[in-house]
Design a protein around this motif. Structure first.
Motif, PDB file in Angstrom:
ATOM      1  N   ARG A 152      -5.844  -5.833  -4.014  1.00 41.27           N
ATOM      2  CA  ARG A 152      -5.663  -5.050  -2.782  1.00 41.27           C
ATOM      3  C   ARG A 152      -6.107  -5.912  -1.599  1.00 41.27           C
ATOM      4  O   ARG A 152      -6.961  -6.781  -1.734  1.00 41.27           O
ATOM      5  N   HIS A 153      -5.545  -5.583  -0.439  1.00 39.75           N
ATOM      6  CA  HIS A 153      -5.655  -6.473   0.717  1.00 39.75           C
ATOM      7  C   HIS A 153      -5.767  -5.610   1.967  1.00 39.75           C
ATOM      8  O   HIS A 153      -5.058  -4.621   2.118  1.00 39.75           O
ATOM      9  N   LEU A 154      -6.678  -5.996   2.857  1.00 32.53           N
ATOM     10  CA  LEU A 154      -6.860  -5.287   4.122  1.00 32.53           C
ATOM     11  C   LEU A 154      -6.980  -6.352   5.213  1.00 32.53           C
ATOM     12  O   LEU A 154      -7.747  -7.299   5.057  1.00 32.53           O
ATOM     13  N   SER A 155      -6.240  -6.186   6.294  1.00 32.74           N
ATOM     14  CA  SER A 155      -6.232  -7.191   7.359  1.00 32.74           C
ATOM     15  C   SER A 155      -6.346  -6.516   8.721  1.00 32.74           C
ATOM     16  O   SER A 155      -5.581  -5.598   9.033  1.00 32.74           O
ATOM     17  N   LYS A 195       1.560  -4.531   7.636  1.00 32.06           N
ATOM     18  CA  LYS A 195       2.458  -3.392   7.465  1.00 32.06           C
ATOM     19  C   LYS A 195       2.991  -3.257   6.044  1.00 32.06           C
ATOM     20  O   LYS A 195       3.211  -2.153   5.546  1.00 32.06           O
ATOM     21  N   GLU A 196       3.226  -4.388   5.370  1.00 34.14           N
ATOM     22  CA  GLU A 196       3.833  -4.328   4.049  1.00 34.14           C
ATOM     23  C   GLU A 196       2.930  -3.668   3.018  1.00 34.14           C
ATOM     24  O   GLU A 196       3.407  -3.041   2.074  1.00 34.14           O
ATOM     25  N   THR A 197       1.621  -3.819   3.174  1.00 37.51           N
ATOM     26  CA  THR A 197       0.708  -3.279   2.161  1.00 37.51           C
ATOM     27  C   THR A 197      -0.094  -2.074   2.637  1.00 37.51           C
ATOM     28  O   THR A 197      -0.631  -1.340   1.814  1.00 37.51           O
ATOM     29  N   GLY A 236      -3.059  -0.995   0.648  1.00 37.45           N
ATOM     30  CA  GLY A 236      -3.415  -2.394   0.521  1.00 37.45           C
ATOM     31  C   GLY A 236      -2.960  -3.045  -0.771  1.00 37.45           C
ATOM     32  O   GLY A 236      -3.239  -4.220  -1.017  1.00 37.45           O
ATOM     33  N   ASP A 237      -2.250  -2.309  -1.611  1.00 39.21           N
ATOM     34  CA  ASP A 237      -1.863  -2.822  -2.931  1.00 39.21           C
ATOM     35  C   ASP A 237      -0.826  -3.938  -2.794  1.00 39.21           C
ATOM     36  O   ASP A 237       0.266  -3.734  -2.269  1.00 39.21           O
TER      37      ASP A 237
END
Length: 328
Positions: free
Chosen positions: A111-114, A145-147, A152-153
């Motif tokens: 998972r990813h958060l920006s 936006k994509e995740t 965030g996946d």
């Protein structure tokens, strides 16, 4: 290097013609081979003569082209400087390539958060470590936006699909662990969470087959780290001094000039009209000195001249102009 045509002092080689045949656009490839070669040759000759005539008339030093040519020269000079600094000096060891190759046996779920503010990212990391749900915070705060809509996946991630620095941070984690806040490209701060890691794959290529690609990835990581360290050393070498009062005036004027957060979110960075930011700078502001260094100074006018030609991230300038401008 065999000459196939000459004219106006220029020589067009077989190599030039072969390149044009391979990469040429807007060429009617339905022509017979001989006719196609002839048509491409004439096209290349026309291009060479057009450029030569432009130089002869000094159009490269006319009007808006002056700045454009100078900017290209600046870019090439910077690129050559980096090449000479790092050329042949970055070593890639066998152990580094083997360690990187081992990752290709694994499948990760990440998972990813920006976000574009460091303080916000650090606050979110504290909340995550305190037990708040990653997916919930990613949906609410992440600007990727994509995740973001998927909490965030990033789905299943295999080696080579992530930027090497991010992969370096994620791979050593145990499932459920978080990375620290990582500085991304531009003005983005990222947090990753490893959901799962399974050694369940066989790489499609052997170590020997992948050696060039592995070496390139290791070299990319090392050159990025070396360049950053070198850039920091330049601040000391040139004795850079930022005028904090002038800088605050400049940053506040810039933020005031960028309308509202809603207006920023409605504009795609690539379609941003440049006058949107720079049209209303008063003449006295252009002369405001932001920083001084040994051998020169950096003014608002210099910033505007340079930044007009860079890809503008309006959300970054609006949300975190101070950090972004200092980095610039």
């Amino acid at each position: 290097s065999t000459a196939v045509a000459r004219g106006g002092g220029a020589v067009i080689t077989a190599g030039d013609l072969a390149y044009a045949l391979e990469h040429g656009r807007a060429i009617d490839r339905s022509l017979a081979t001989d006719s196609l070669r002839r048509a491409v040759l004439e096209k290349v000759i026309n291009q060479v003569l057009l450029v030569q005539e432009g130089y002869r008339r000094r159009y490269d030093r006319a009007g808006p082209l002056v700045g454009h040519v100078d900017r290209i020269a600046d870019q090439l000079a910077g690129r050559e400087l980096r090449r000479r600094i790092y050329g042949g000096k970055i070593e890639v060891t066998e152990a580094e390539m083997r360690a990187l190759y081992e990752r290709y046996h694994y499948t990760l779920r990440v998972r990813h958060l920006s976000v574009d503010r460091k303080d916000l990212a650090e606050g979110l990391l504290r909340r995550l470590r305190a037990g708040e749900d990653f997916a919930h915070l990613a949906k609410r705060y992440s600007e990727h936006k994509e995740t973001a809509l998927k909490g965030g996946d990033m789905g299943e991630v295999t080696a080579g699909r992530m930027i090497i620095d991010f992969e370096d941070a994620v791979f050593p984690l145990a499932p459920g662990q978080l990375t620290a806040v990582i500085k991304g490209k531009g003005e983005h701060y990222k947090i990753f969470k490893l959901e799962s890691k399974e050694r369940d794959r066989t790489p499609s290529k052997s170590l020997d087959e992948m050696r060039p690609a592995l070496g390139k990835r290791v070299r990319t990581r090392k050159s990025g780290q070396a360049l950053y360290a070198w850039q920091l050393s330049m601040f000391d070498k040139y004795e850079v001094k930022i005028d904090e009062e002038n800088y605050r005036t400049f940053a506040e004027h810039l933020r005031d000039n960028i309308a509202t957060w809603e207006a920023v979110r409605s504009v795609a960075p690539d379609s941003l009209p440049q006058p949107w930011i720079f049209s209303s700078w008063p003449p006295e502001m252009q002369l405001l000195e932001i920083a001084r260094f040994r051998g020169g100074r950096f003014t608002v006018g210099e910033f505007n001249k340079s930044y007009r030609d860079m890809r503008v991230c309006p959300t970054c300038l609006w949300r975190d102009s101070d950090v972004q401008l200092r980095q610039f």
